[in-house]
Scaffold this motif. Structure first.
Motif, PDB file in Angstrom:
ATOM      1  N   TYR A  29     -28.799 -45.577  10.958  1.00 25.26           N
ATOM      2  CA  TYR A  29     -27.743 -45.450   9.959  1.00 25.26           C
ATOM      3  C   TYR A  29     -26.848 -44.211  10.603  1.00 25.26           C
ATOM      4  CZ  TYR A  29     -29.204 -47.992   5.952  1.00 25.26           C
ATOM      5  OH  TYR A  29     -29.658 -48.894   5.044  1.00 25.26           O
TER       6      TYR A  29
ATOM      7  N   ARG B  48     -27.598 -40.852  10.709  1.00 22.45           N
ATOM      8  CA  ARG B  48     -27.334 -39.616   9.766  1.00 22.45           C
ATOM      9  C   ARG B  48     -28.745 -38.965   9.796  1.00 22.45           C
ATOM     10  NH1 ARG B  48     -27.296 -43.461   4.586  1.00 22.45           N
ATOM     11  NH2 ARG B  48     -29.690 -44.116   4.554  1.00 22.45           N
TER      12      ARG B  48
ATOM     13  N   PRO C  44     -31.331 -36.034   7.808  1.00 21.92           N
ATOM     14  CA  PRO C  44     -31.405 -35.523   6.472  1.00 21.92           C
ATOM     15  C   PRO C  44     -31.201 -34.084   6.240  1.00 21.92           C
ATOM     16  CG  PRO C  44     -33.521 -35.753   7.741  1.00 21.92           C
ATOM     17  CD  PRO C  44     -32.517 -36.306   8.494  1.00 21.92           C
TER      18      PRO C  44
ATOM     19  N   LYS D 204     -28.679 -31.946   5.750  1.00 20.73           N
ATOM     20  CA  LYS D 204     -27.467 -31.977   5.286  1.00 20.73           C
ATOM     21  C   LYS D 204     -26.979 -30.234   5.374  1.00 20.73           C
ATOM     22  CE  LYS D 204     -27.600 -36.392   4.193  1.00 20.73           C
ATOM     23  NZ  LYS D 204     -27.311 -37.391   5.349  1.00 20.73           N
TER      24      LYS D 204
ATOM     25  N   THR E 118     -23.559 -28.605   5.483  1.00 18.70           N
ATOM     26  CA  THR E 118     -22.681 -28.271   4.441  1.00 18.70           C
ATOM     27  C   THR E 118     -22.639 -26.674   4.282  1.00 18.70           C
ATOM     28  OG1 THR E 118     -24.593 -28.811   3.181  1.00 18.70           O
ATOM     29  CG2 THR E 118     -22.978 -30.497   3.113  1.00 18.70           C
TER      30      THR E 118
ATOM     31  N   ASP F 112     -21.905 -38.294   8.684  1.00 20.42           N
ATOM     32  CA  ASP F 112     -21.624 -37.680   7.545  1.00 20.42           C
ATOM     33  C   ASP F 112     -20.859 -36.286   8.024  1.00 20.42           C
ATOM     34  OD1 ASP F 112     -24.817 -37.436   6.112  1.00 20.42           O
ATOM     35  OD2 ASP F 112     -24.067 -37.262   8.067  1.00 20.42           O
TER      36      ASP F 112
ATOM     37  N   ARG G 208     -17.032 -36.425   7.057  1.00 21.43           N
ATOM     38  CA  ARG G 208     -16.922 -36.304   5.747  1.00 21.43           C
ATOM     39  C   ARG G 208     -16.853 -34.748   5.509  1.00 21.43           C
ATOM     40  NH1 ARG G 208     -15.447 -38.971   1.664  1.00 21.43           N
ATOM     41  NH2 ARG G 208     -15.910 -40.958   2.936  1.00 21.43           N
ATOM     42  N   VAL G 209     -17.916 -34.016   6.014  1.00 20.58           N
ATOM     43  CA  VAL G 209     -18.032 -32.572   5.643  1.00 20.58           C
ATOM     44  C   VAL G 209     -16.976 -31.781   6.222  1.00 20.58           C
ATOM     45  CG1 VAL G 209     -19.462 -30.524   5.872  1.00 20.58           C
ATOM     46  CG2 VAL G 209     -20.689 -32.739   5.516  1.00 20.58           C
TER      47      VAL G 209
ATOM     48  N   ASN H 207     -14.097 -32.199   3.878  1.00 23.56           N
ATOM     49  CA  ASN H 207     -14.146 -31.332   2.733  1.00 23.56           C
ATOM     50  C   ASN H 207     -13.888 -29.995   3.199  1.00 23.56           C
ATOM     51  OD1 ASN H 207     -15.364 -33.608   1.391  1.00 23.56           O
ATOM     52  ND2 ASN H 207     -17.559 -32.913   1.677  1.00 23.56           N
TER      53      ASN H 207
ATOM     54  N   ARG I 163     -25.781 -50.192   6.619  1.00 23.26           N
ATOM     55  CA  ARG I 163     -25.291 -49.354   7.713  1.00 23.26           C
ATOM     56  C   ARG I 163     -23.866 -49.300   8.027  1.00 23.26           C
ATOM     57  NH1 ARG I 163     -23.981 -50.243  12.981  1.00 23.26           N
ATOM     58  NH2 ARG I 163     -24.761 -48.636  14.708  1.00 23.26           N
TER      59      ARG I 163
ATOM     60  N   ARG J 266     -21.490 -50.202   5.885  1.00 25.89           N
ATOM     61  CA  ARG J 266     -20.999 -49.707   4.914  1.00 25.89           C
ATOM     62  C   ARG J 266     -20.851 -48.272   5.074  1.00 25.89           C
ATOM     63  NH1 ARG J 266     -17.520 -53.190   1.711  1.00 25.89           N
ATOM     64  NH2 ARG J 266     -17.560 -51.493   0.296  1.00 25.89           N
ATOM     65  N   PHE J 267     -21.893 -47.628   5.218  1.00 26.88           N
ATOM     66  CA  PHE J 267     -22.183 -46.203   5.423  1.00 26.88           C
ATOM     67  C   PHE J 267     -21.370 -45.401   6.180  1.00 26.88           C
ATOM     68  CE2 PHE J 267     -24.106 -42.116   4.847  1.00 26.88           C
ATOM     69  CZ  PHE J 267     -24.323 -41.570   5.904  1.00 26.88           C
TER      70      PHE J 267
ATOM     71  N   GLN K 254     -18.714 -47.078   7.788  1.00 26.81           N
ATOM     72  CA  GLN K 254     -17.189 -47.039   7.683  1.00 26.81           C
ATOM     73  C   GLN K 254     -16.655 -46.149   6.466  1.00 26.81           C
ATOM     74  OE1 GLN K 254     -16.664 -51.124   7.187  1.00 26.81           O
ATOM     75  NE2 GLN K 254     -16.077 -51.488   9.095  1.00 26.81           N
ATOM     76  N   SER K 255     -17.718 -45.735   5.653  1.00 23.48           N
ATOM     77  CA  SER K 255     -17.218 -44.832   4.496  1.00 23.48           C
ATOM     78  C   SER K 255     -17.122 -43.446   5.204  1.00 23.48           C
ATOM     79  CB  SER K 255     -18.468 -44.700   3.591  1.00 23.48           C
ATOM     80  OG  SER K 255     -18.041 -43.594   2.628  1.00 23.48           O
ATOM     81  N   GLN K 256     -17.687 -42.887   6.009  1.00 25.34           N
ATOM     82  CA  GLN K 256     -17.442 -41.786   6.618  1.00 25.34           C
ATOM     83  C   GLN K 256     -16.359 -41.556   7.594  1.00 25.34           C
ATOM     84  OE1 GLN K 256     -19.519 -39.871   5.206  1.00 25.34           O
ATOM     85  NE2 GLN K 256     -20.916 -41.619   4.811  1.00 25.34           N
TER      86      GLN K 256
END
Lengths: 433, 602
Positions: A79, A81, A83, A85, A89, A115, A118-119, A122, A178, A180-181, A183-185
């Motif tokens: 994926y 990613r 664990p 985080k 963050t 991810d 995305r962070v 944010n 995988r 979708r995950f 592409q979301s990021q």
């Protein structure tokens, strides 16, 4: 701020070397003041406990270079990613807010996790995020190569079913999740950059909006000295530069030499490394090919970047027999910088740069007979080398490349002034009932 | 024989045996020093000893310690029509003998049938006695059973035996109903009695309520493998759902007695009782050597009552153990999205990565319900790490124990804040933002709507569910769900008009909260997640409401990732049978109406 998955000072590698060269060029000549942040930590460097609580450390005296320590054991390669985080963050977010970059440009998110994008969004709601696509890692679980596991066939189309066919242990649903995950990021990225038009098309097909992706060919640093005068000699010396992995096709090259026979009037020098990290079957196969090779094949082994010019000078033709698409490849650009015509596979980034009979020769990808024919043609056709040598295009310098990137950065910043991005919703601390 | 004998089963259960003239109800009171009379629960049993007058055995339930302190001046008052008797506490204590002596002197001399009857009577103490003292009473009763029960010859297993029996498993469905499996055969005469005796001495006649089936291994054993000696119609195997009058708590000590028409009797001991509801359910649904198709008799009289009770037992304990809130909850959410999680808690990251891209999800009341509470720490830890990345406000409800798909949804609904519920699987991923708002608007605008479901897609983009209808194999009794347009391209035109359909998939379904609660939510009688959605749709239709399919909203459903498929097949069979059993008439009427009407339109 440039963010890479590794610093070339820690472990050498193509895309990280390129990333660092971009940083240096931007620093020395560019209109933006760059920072270079490279991930460090296992597995490339030792696990180091004193980084806890202080994952950002200096590389040397340069105030704009940092290492970002994360423990990548437990990183989910499928994926993309991690664990862990809170490294992102908490520490990474603080680092971004302290430095307030105008642009964040990712060269790779390996070991960091998708991810992180995305962070970043944010932490810096209004700052443009740029992402360079060096290979097909986002699309393809097989090391980003888009070569099928079934028989090393080229893959032109990704789908949950096809990916499952390559990896029967991983369900189609997992591949779907995988994608979708990831592409979301990627939704938070403002601009994607890729050095290969073919790769661009493949990414657009995969789902990146065409308006968000541009093609920018790589540049090479200009500090390399290019030999000017060429002596008159027989042009029958071939060179391979690269890693001994199944993807780079060194085995195809050895097979071709074997087909050409003992009395072929050509010589091959193989410069490369990392055979020990290749899969066992490949090590065996390669080992056998080397053993059975004729005396006109010499295995040189590892080389350092600054030796390259000297090594290139000693050979005439650079062979790039990769069986994967390749977006650069950097070896090819280096060959052109040294005025060496290239013999390469007829696919991907290689075929985009080499035109048969103009600046090099193409052969059928993966096909030792075809390569052998090309090599024979190279040696036995009088005047061919000179003609091809003359057709080699100038290689863009790194400064020119960085200038192109700056144009994109400026455009992004202009758009930003036009209308600020909506801040992401929900910025509350959690509460327990 | 002395007039009164006194003993006790436990500190709270007093036994008084005395002569009685009349067979009338006794009223028992406790009179304290102050004169206040407290009525006590009591039971009585009449019997005739071999010699002498008729006797009454009175079982009196004394107040619990703490309910009322016993004082030395207490008097027990026994009121009968024939007259009152008073027993001072001091006198009772002096006359008290231990239960073994009491049994030996008072009860053991009775003839066999009366002994059996008095044993059953004594087990009633367990029905009245609160659970705290129950095990002690059970163990006492077990000892009494040894003294009172008429023992039959024990069956010894050998191939030349003309009759034989075995109990292979006993499962506790709840504390007074059990499911027994084994085999019983008699070559010489018909079996006329099969009695299951609980460790405490309660008896259940199961002979009339047996499900019998062939056991070739048993038949072979006794015929020495010689086929000509076998009776091909022999159905040696049995199973039975049995109910006792009183609870039974002990795990070992069950006995099965068998008697044939000629009066020959044998008995055999049973194995330890299996008490785990999940294991019991598993065994109930498996069918070693039985028919593949669910047998009506078997299902209706044995499996269904047992399973229904197990499910109810599970339901009785549904409680939200903890509710953790992440982020600022939306002020007045229209929709509560209820998502049960079981084992695959990692799927939450996948869903959040979808929700984060949809502003409507930030306005919804998202409730994750953890149905595998042993993963509480794992889930909360994961959520704490994910929330700062995605920031989608949500709540996580952890159930006290595993209650199954239906009850997990119901628990989520019980804490929902929205006026509309959207029940969603953890392996359902919305395709594009805006789906929830579109569904909500359609739901609010459609009169007489019961439930609404979007178009569900497989991971390759083809249709997974576009509504369902009833289907029955020709010649078979069982109705199953069939899917419209399954496997076809998502743009297939007939699948792209909103329309009424009989059944919707529960993987993603919208229903008004009030309506859901009025109906009692999803039914827990189904095992593990199947047909609850059809059941809900049937109940909505029964109310005169319609179920709608709404293709504008598209959601990927990565089937079978949310609840493990290991138990699917037998559970499916049972669920299908139960669904037909409950809805047969309505389904037939519905299908008849459908056949008459043209293709369903918007």
């Amino acid at each position: 701020m440039y963010i890479a998955h590794n610093h070339p000072a820690i472990r050498p590698g193509g895309s990280e070397a390129y990333a660092f060269e971009v940083y240096e060029s931007m620093r020395d000549s560019g209109e933006f003041e760059p920072m270079f942040v490279a991930r460090s930590g296992p597995p490339y460097s030792i696990a180091d406990r004193h980084h806890e609580g202080r994952p950002f450390t200096l590389v040397n005296e340069d105030p704009n270079q940092y290492l970002f320590y994360t423990d990548a054991t437990g990183h989910d390669w499928l994926y993309g990613r991690s664990p862990h985080k809170s490294a992102l963050t908490r520490f990474y977010t603080e680092f971004l807010r302290d430095h307030k970059p105008d642009i964040v440009h990712f060269q790779h998110t390996m070991f960091l996790g998708y991810d992180i994008l995305r962070v970043t969004r944010n932490a810096l709601p209004g700052v443009p995020i740029v992402y360079t696509l060096h290979d097909h890692t986002l699309i393809c679980h097989r090391d980003g190569q888009m070569v099928r596991t079934l028989n090393n066939e080229l893959c032109r189309e990704e789908s949950p079913r096809r990916c499952h066919e390559c990896f029967p242990d991983i369900s189609p649903q997992t591949f779907f999740m995988r994608k979708r995950f990831i592409q979301s990021q990627l939704a938070v990225v403002d601009l994607f950059v890729t050095p290969s038009p073919g790769a661009l098309e493949r990414y657009v097909e995969w789902g990146i909006p065409r308006s968000k992706i541009v093609h920018e060919p790589h540049g090479r640093p200009t500090s390399i000295s290019i030999p000017q005068a060429e002596e008159d000699r027989e042009r029958n010396r071939f060179g391979f530069f690269g890693q001994f992995t199944a993807y780079k096709g060194a085995d195809v090259l050895l097979e071709a030499m074997s087909l050409l026979g003992e009395d072929f009037d050509g010589h091959l020098w193989i410069h490369g490394a990392n055979l020990d990290t290749a899969p066992d079957y490949f090590q065996e196969q390669f080992g056998e090919l080397i053993e059975d090779a004729h005396s006109n094949v010499r295995l040189v082994g590892q080389y350092e970047a600054r030796e390259l010019s000297r090594l290139m000078e000693r050979i005439d033709w650079v062979v790039v027999p990769s069986i994967t698409w390749e977006t650069g490849p950097l070896t090819l650009l280096e060959a052109f910088q040294h005025g060496r015509p290239v013999i390469c596979s007829d696919i991907g980034g290689m075929a985009e740069k080499v035109t048969d009979g103009v600046n090099g020769l193409l052969f059928r990808r993966g096909n030792a007979h075809s390569l052998a024919a090309a090599m024979r043609r190279a040696v036995e056709t009088p005047g061919l080398w000179d003609h091809l040598h003359g057709g080699i295009p100038p290689v863009q310098t790194m400064d020119e490349h960085v200038a192109h990137l700056s144009t994109h950065y400026r455009a992004l910043l202009r758009e930003l002034k036009a209308g600020p991005k909506a801040a992401p919703p929900g910025d509350k601390v959690l509460e327990h009932a | 024989m002395p007039d009164i004998r006194v003993s006790r089963l436990s500190s709270g259960v007093l036994l008084l045996a005395g002569d009685s003239d009349r067979h009338d109800q006794a009223e028992v009171l406790l009179r304290g020093d102050s004169g206040v009379k407290t009525p006590l629960a009591s039971l009585s049993f009449e019997y005739e000893p071999m010699t002498g007058r008729d006797r009454t055995l009175l079982m009196v339930f004394l107040p619990q310690e703490g309910q009322r302190r016993r004082r030395s001046g207490d008097t027990l008052l026994v009121r009968r029509e024939a007259g009152d008797r008073e027993f001072a506490r001091r006198d009772l204590e002096q006359a008290l003998v231990d239960i073994q002596t009491f049994t030996r002197d008072e009860l053991a001399p009775l003839e066999a049938q009366r002994r059996a009857d008095v044993m059953r009577f004594l087990t009633k103490a367990l029905a009245v006695q609160p659970a705290r003292g129950a095990i002690a009473v059970s163990e006492t009763l077990y000892g009494l059973r040894a003294a009172l029960r008429e023992r039959l010859p024990t069956y010894v297993h050998a191939p030349d035996q003309p009759r034989g029996l075995a109990v292979e498993s006993i499962m506790a469905v709840d504390d007074r109903s059990f499911y027994m499996e084994g085999w019983a055969r008699d070559e010489e005469a018909e079996i006329v009695r099969l009695t299951a005796v609980s460790p405490e001495g309660d008896r259940a006649e199961i002979g009339a309520n047996l499900y019998r089936f062939a056991r070739t291994d048993v038949t072979n054993y006794f015929s020495g493998g010689v086929v000509s000696r076998q009776d091909p119609t022999e159905k040696a195997g049995f199973l039975s759902f049995l109910e006792l009058d009183s609870p039974s708590f002990l795990g070992t000590g069950w006995v099965l007695e068998m008697e044939n028409a000629e009066g020959s009797s044998i008995e055999v001991s049973g194995p330890t009782v299996l008490r785990d509801p999940a294991a019991a359910r598993s065994r109930l649904l498996s069918d070693p050597g039985r028919d593949r198709l669910p047998d009506d008799d078997l299902m209706e009289h044995h499996v269904m009552p047992a399973l229904t009770r197990i499910q109810r037992r599970v339901e009785a304990g549904i409680k939200v153990g903890s509710l953790t809130e992440f982020g600022e909850p939306p002020a007045s959410p229209a929709v509560s999205v209820i998502i049960p999680l079981y084992k695959r808690v990692d799927l939450i990251e996948q869903q959040l990565a979808e929700f984060v891209q949809d502003p409507e999800m930030f306005e919804a009341d998202i409730v994750y319900v953890l149905d595998s509470p042993e993963q509480k720490d794992e889930l909360l830890f994961l959520a704490e790490r994910l929330f700062p990345v995605y920031r989608v406000p949500m709540r996580i409800a952890v159930l006290e124990r595993n209650v199954g798909f239906a009850n997990a949804n119901n628990a989520g609904a019980s804490v929902a804040r929205g006026r509309i519920l959207l029940l969603m699987n953890s392996d359902a991923l919305p395709d594009k933002p805006g789906w929830l708002g579109a569904m909500t608007r359609f739901y609010d605008a459609t009169p007489k709507i019961g439930a609404l479901a979007p178009k569900l897609l497989y991971e390759d983009g083809s249709i997974q569910n576009a509504g369902m209808y009833f289907h029955r194999q020709p010649g078979m009794d069982l109705w199953t769900d069939a899917h419209y347009y399954r496997g076809l391209h998502r743009d297939f035109p007939p699948a792209n008009t909103p329309r009424k359909v009989p059944l919707l998939s529960g993987a993603c379904v919208m229903i008004a909260r009030e309506l859901y609660q009025q109906l009692g939510g999803l039914q827990g009688v189904y095992v593990q997640g199947d047909y609850e959605d059809s059941d809900l749709c049937m109940r909505l239709m029964q109310m005169g409401l319609d179920n709608w399919y709404f293709p504008e909203a598209e959601v990927f459903h990565l089937e079978a990732l949310s609840y493990a498929p290991s138990m699917r097949m037998p559970a499916n069979r049972y669920n299908a049978w139960l669904h037909t059993h409950l809805w047969k008439d309505q389904i037939e009427q519905l299908v008849a109406e459908q056949d008459e009407a043209p293709e369903p339109t918007a």
